[in-house]
Write an enzyme that holds these catalytic residues in place. Structure first.
Site, PDB file in Angstrom:
ATOM      1  N   ASN A   1      -3.149  10.141   0.419  1.00  0.00           N
ATOM      2  CA  ASN A   1      -1.781  10.432   0.883  1.00  0.00           C
ATOM      3  C   ASN A   1      -0.759   9.414   0.388  1.00  0.00           C
ATOM      4  O   ASN A   1       0.400   9.475   0.778  1.00  0.00           O
ATOM      5  CB  ASN A   1      -1.755  10.543   2.414  1.00  0.00           C
ATOM      6  N   LYS A   2      -1.148   8.484  -0.467  1.00  0.00           N
ATOM      7  CA  LYS A   2      -0.214   7.438  -0.895  1.00  0.00           C
ATOM      8  C   LYS A   2       0.644   7.933  -2.072  1.00  0.00           C
ATOM      9  O   LYS A   2       0.485   9.057  -2.538  1.00  0.00           O
ATOM     10  CB  LYS A   2      -0.988   6.155  -1.234  1.00  0.00           C
ATOM     11  N   ILE A   3       1.543   7.085  -2.567  1.00  0.00           N
ATOM     12  CA  ILE A   3       2.498   7.481  -3.617  1.00  0.00           C
ATOM     13  C   ILE A   3       1.748   8.010  -4.846  1.00  0.00           C
ATOM     14  O   ILE A   3       2.119   9.042  -5.406  1.00  0.00           O
ATOM     15  CB  ILE A   3       3.404   6.290  -4.006  1.00  0.00           C
TER      16      ILE A   3
ATOM     17  N   TYR B   1      -5.127   5.745  -1.679  1.00  0.00           N
ATOM     18  CA  TYR B   1      -5.688   6.778  -0.809  1.00  0.00           C
ATOM     19  C   TYR B   1      -4.969   8.105  -1.099  1.00  0.00           C
ATOM     20  O   TYR B   1      -3.866   8.116  -1.653  1.00  0.00           O
ATOM     21  CB  TYR B   1      -5.511   6.340   0.656  1.00  0.00           C
TER      22      TYR B   1
ATOM     23  N   ALA C   1       0.811  -1.230   0.000  1.00  0.00           N
ATOM     24  CA  ALA C   1       0.000   0.000   0.000  1.00  0.00           C
ATOM     25  C   ALA C   1       0.840   1.274   0.000  1.00  0.00           C
ATOM     26  O   ALA C   1       0.395   2.319  -0.473  1.00  0.00           O
ATOM     27  CB  ALA C   1      -0.929   0.006   1.212  1.00  0.00           C
TER      28      ALA C   1
END
Ligand SMILES: *Cc1c(COP(=O)(O)O)cnc(C)c1O
Length: 377
Positions: free
Chosen positions: A185-187, A183, A159
């Protein structure tokens, strides 16, 4: 000097084709869970991971639950999960009626410690769920050796690690299958979203079956299994495809941010930057610093000092065995120490060198303050 704007820990950049592709969904009315962006996003993401199949879902937690369900994990089974992770890794096991069994982490990467794995395997163990925490790959070779030896499934929770490699191979290509989150805030992001990737065609078909209410692909309204509605929308996939088109630039920018941090934190006594193992090329999801002494009280004081200067930070995840649903008296010393001493600093594509310099200066002031005795909270 003008006041610096508040620095969040994470912020997406949607400056590529995101807008054009979303407008195409609206103009064409293809806004539900079929459409050209879904097909294109799945195909491109599978290629990115070096695997043959990718199944898009509505979030990373659903991806984990879907993967474990399609693999037949159920009541009576045990799944080995790192003690230090985001709680979704453990919850997905619980959703299946199975039991998450925790294993301590290694101090260098905060990832599942392969040397501690064997002692947690029982006759009920069915799977190992390594997590590539904060973008640093778990040490997959010894994990896979042990899994092979004991006949266990491996599901990677990737994730936080889109694009990281372990001994030259991309994360997501090691396990029977692997899951990702998109989501905000992910990469890379789709707002909310997730993906399961695998090289196993039969497993990919089962993932699709369970994702879409268990409906028989040949016979409408016949449902051979109890499935879920875990589908991604074409609108989310449109954003995901546009993000993936720019992933090389996104990763390069994040690596530059991590390099600025490494340069500036090197001279600060009392902090250690979570670095890279020689066999790993991590992706900086959230730059993580660890206080070399002290505990949660000092760490929280550092976070408060940063916040007072308009810089957000996050504590490192809280160990699973201390979470109310999973409470155990067992001690997992490495997870406990570094969870209490760790914090994540702002890490995102559009962060500037000046932002990093300000954050490091603020951190230096906060840590230097520890020479004097701390006031009681
Ligand atoms: C974010 C995350 C998840 C869950 O993903 P969502 O898309 O938020 O449901 C699972 N595991 C880890 C390690 C994560 O960081």
């Amino acid at each position: 000097m003008p006041p610096r704007p508040f620095l969040p820990v994470a912020a997406p950049n949607l400056a590529g084709n995101e807008r054009a592709y979303v407008l195409e969904c609206l103009d064409s009315t293809w806004i539900s869970s079929t459409g050209r962006f879904l097909d294109a996003f799945e195909a491109a993401f599978a290629r990115f991971c070096g695997v043959s199949h990718a199944v898009a879902v509505n979030n990373g937690t659903a991806a984990l639950h879907l993967a474990l369900t399609a693999l037949g994990i159920g009541p009576g089974d045990e799944v080995i999960v790192p003690d230090l992770t985001y709680i979704a890794s453990a919850n997905a096991v619980t959703y299946c009626g199975a039991k998450p069994v925790f294993v301590d982490c290694e101090p260098a990467t905060l990832n599942l410690d392969p040397d501690r794995l064997a002692e947690r395997i029982t006759s009920r163990t069915k799977a190992i769920l390594p997590v590539h925490l904060y973008g640093h790959p778990a040490n997959m070779d010894p994990i896979l050796d042990l899994a092979r030896h004991h006949g266990l499934i491996v599901v990677e929770d990737a994730a936080e690690a889109h694009g990281a490699t372990c001994r030259g191979r991309p994360v997501g290509s090691f396990g029977t299958c692997a899951t990702f989150s998109f989501y905000g805030n992910k990469i890379i992001t789709t707002g909310e979203g997730g993906m399961v990737v695998t090289d196993d065609a039969a497993l990919a078909a089962r993932l699709r079956l369970y994702r879409g209410q268990g409906v028989d692909p040949q016979r409408r309204y016949i449902h051979p299994v109890v499935g879920f509605n875990y589908r991604m929308t074409n609108v989310a996939a449109a954003i995901g495809l546009a993000q993936l088109e720019r992933i090389d630039a996104i990763l390069a920018a994040r690596r530059q941010v991590a390099a600025w941090y490494a340069e500036r934190l090197a001279g600060i006594n009392g902090v250690r930057l979570l670095g890279a193992e020689p066999w790993a090329v991590p992706v900086p999801w959230l730059v993580t610093v660890l206080l070399t002494e002290g505990g949660a009280r000092e760490r929280d004081a550092v976070m408060a000092a940063l916040l007072a200067e308009g810089i957000d930070s996050r504590p490192v995840f809280y160990p699973m065995h201390k979470q109310p649903p999973y409470r155990e008296d067992t001690c997992y010393p490495v997870a406990e120490i570094w969870s209490a001493r760790g914090l994540n600093l702002p890490t995102f594509e559009s962060l500037t060198e000046a932002d990093v310099a300000a954050t490091c200066a603020s951190l230096w002031r906060a840590v230097a303050g520890f020479e004097a005795p701390l006031e009681a909270p």
